[in-house]
Design a protein around this motif. Structure first.
Motif, PDB file in Angstrom:
ATOM      1  N   LEU A 192      -1.179 -22.763 -92.800  1.00 40.05           N
ATOM      2  CA  LEU A 192      -1.664 -21.397 -92.642  1.00 40.05           C
ATOM      3  C   LEU A 192      -2.473 -20.957 -93.859  1.00 40.05           C
ATOM      4  N   ILE A 193      -2.004 -21.277 -95.041  1.00 38.55           N
ATOM      5  CA  ILE A 193      -2.727 -20.930 -96.270  1.00 38.55           C
ATOM      6  C   ILE A 193      -4.082 -21.625 -96.315  1.00 38.55           C
ATOM      7  N   MET A 194      -4.119 -22.905 -95.924  1.00 36.86           N
ATOM      8  CA  MET A 194      -5.394 -23.624 -95.911  1.00 36.86           C
ATOM      9  C   MET A 194      -6.360 -23.028 -94.892  1.00 36.86           C
ATOM     10  N   THR A 195      -5.847 -22.612 -93.739  1.00 37.64           N
ATOM     11  CA  THR A 195      -6.693 -22.009 -92.713  1.00 37.64           C
ATOM     12  C   THR A 195      -7.281 -20.692 -93.196  1.00 37.64           C
ATOM     13  N   VAL A 196      -6.436 -19.845 -93.732  1.00 35.64           N
ATOM     14  CA  VAL A 196      -6.893 -18.530 -94.199  1.00 35.64           C
ATOM     15  C   VAL A 196      -7.887 -18.676 -95.352  1.00 35.64           C
ATOM     16  N   SER A 197      -7.614 -19.582 -96.278  1.00 35.07           N
ATOM     17  CA  SER A 197      -8.523 -19.738 -97.414  1.00 35.07           C
ATOM     18  C   SER A 197      -9.868 -20.310 -96.981  1.00 35.07           C
ATOM     19  N   SER A 198      -9.884 -21.193 -95.992  1.00 28.41           N
ATOM     20  CA  SER A 198     -11.156 -21.733 -95.494  1.00 28.41           C
ATOM     21  C   SER A 198     -11.986 -20.652 -94.831  1.00 28.41           C
ATOM     22  N   PHE A 199     -11.349 -19.848 -93.972  1.00 23.23           N
ATOM     23  CA  PHE A 199     -12.091 -18.759 -93.319  1.00 23.23           C
ATOM     24  C   PHE A 199     -12.518 -17.684 -94.310  1.00 23.23           C
ATOM     25  N   ALA A 200     -11.716 -17.425 -95.331  1.00 19.23           N
ATOM     26  CA  ALA A 200     -12.092 -16.445 -96.350  1.00 19.23           C
ATOM     27  C   ALA A 200     -13.302 -16.936 -97.146  1.00 19.23           C
ATOM     28  N   SER A 201     -13.323 -18.209 -97.487  1.00 21.27           N
ATOM     29  CA  SER A 201     -14.474 -18.773 -98.202  1.00 21.27           C
ATOM     30  C   SER A 201     -15.727 -18.730 -97.331  1.00 21.27           C
ATOM     31  N   TYR A 202     -15.565 -19.047 -96.054  1.00 21.24           N
ATOM     32  CA  TYR A 202     -16.690 -18.974 -95.121  1.00 21.24           C
ATOM     33  C   TYR A 202     -17.234 -17.546 -95.060  1.00 21.24           C
ATOM     34  N   TYR A 203     -16.332 -16.576 -94.936  1.00 20.25           N
ATOM     35  CA  TYR A 203     -16.738 -15.178 -94.856  1.00 20.25           C
ATOM     36  C   TYR A 203     -17.458 -14.743 -96.139  1.00 20.25           C
ATOM     37  N   ASN A 204     -16.953 -15.162 -97.287  1.00 17.44           N
ATOM     38  CA  ASN A 204     -17.593 -14.788 -98.561  1.00 17.44           C
ATOM     39  C   ASN A 204     -18.989 -15.372 -98.685  1.00 17.44           C
ATOM     40  N   ILE A 205     -19.200 -16.593 -98.223  1.00 14.26           N
ATOM     41  CA  ILE A 205     -20.540 -17.209 -98.271  1.00 14.26           C
ATOM     42  C   ILE A 205     -21.480 -16.465 -97.343  1.00 14.26           C
ATOM     43  N   VAL A 206     -21.036 -16.166 -96.128  1.00 15.71           N
ATOM     44  CA  VAL A 206     -21.873 -15.430 -95.180  1.00 15.71           C
ATOM     45  C   VAL A 206     -22.213 -14.058 -95.730  1.00 15.71           C
ATOM     46  N   LYS A 207     -21.245 -13.391 -96.318  1.00 11.47           N
ATOM     47  CA  LYS A 207     -21.453 -12.061 -96.892  1.00 11.47           C
ATOM     48  C   LYS A 207     -22.451 -12.104 -98.036  1.00 11.47           C
ATOM     49  N   SER A 208     -22.350 -13.115 -98.907  1.00 12.58           N
ATOM     50  CA  SER A 208     -23.287 -13.224-100.022  1.00 12.58           C
ATOM     51  C   SER A 208     -24.687 -13.566 -99.551  1.00 12.58           C
ATOM     52  N   GLU A 209     -24.808 -14.342 -98.466  1.00 13.72           N
ATOM     53  CA  GLU A 209     -26.133 -14.639 -97.919  1.00 13.72           C
ATOM     54  C   GLU A 209     -26.779 -13.403 -97.336  1.00 13.72           C
ATOM     55  N   LYS A 210     -26.003 -12.577 -96.663  1.00 14.90           N
ATOM     56  CA  LYS A 210     -26.547 -11.337 -96.098  1.00 14.90           C
ATOM     57  C   LYS A 210     -26.964 -10.375 -97.198  1.00 14.90           C
ATOM     58  N   LYS A 211     -26.176 -10.334 -98.282  1.00 13.27           N
ATOM     59  CA  LYS A 211     -26.465  -9.423 -99.392  1.00 13.27           C
ATOM     60  C   LYS A 211     -27.739  -9.841-100.114  1.00 13.27           C
ATOM     61  N   SER A 212     -28.008 -11.152-100.219  1.00 14.78           N
ATOM     62  CA  SER A 212     -29.173 -11.629-100.948  1.00 14.78           C
ATOM     63  C   SER A 212     -30.456 -11.476-100.136  1.00 14.78           C
ATOM     64  N   ASN A 213     -30.342 -11.328 -98.821  1.00 18.30           N
ATOM     65  CA  ASN A 213     -31.534 -11.164 -97.975  1.00 18.30           C
ATOM     66  C   ASN A 213     -32.000  -9.776 -97.929  1.00 18.30           C
TER      67      ASN A 213
END
Length: 66
Positions: A45-66
């Motif tokens: 469960l911890i690995m699942t949540v951390s993977s999705f959180a990292s994915y969300y942070n990358i997507v969020k940073s890409e949207k912010k930089s555009n």
């Protein structure tokens, strides 16, 4: 490694670890880790949540930089 490949890697690992977590809950006779199935499930469960959180942070940073 580019952000796109990291994003894909985190998404795939989140999905796969999520599948393992769900299958460990559904499994009637699960294996154990250090004598406790709940420790095993908590780890996935911890690995699942951390993977999705990292994915969300990358997507969020890409949207912010555009």
């Amino acid at each position: 490694m580019t952000n796109k490949s990291k994003r894909t890697l985190f998404l795939m690992s989140g999905i796969l670890t999520g599948i393992v977590f769900i299958s460990s809950i559904v499994d009637s006779e699960p294996g154990s880790l250090f004598g406790s199935i709940w420790l095993f499930r908590l780890g996935w469960l911890i690995m699942t949540v951390s993977s999705f959180a990292s994915y969300y942070n990358i997507v969020k940073s890409e949207k912010k930089s555009n």
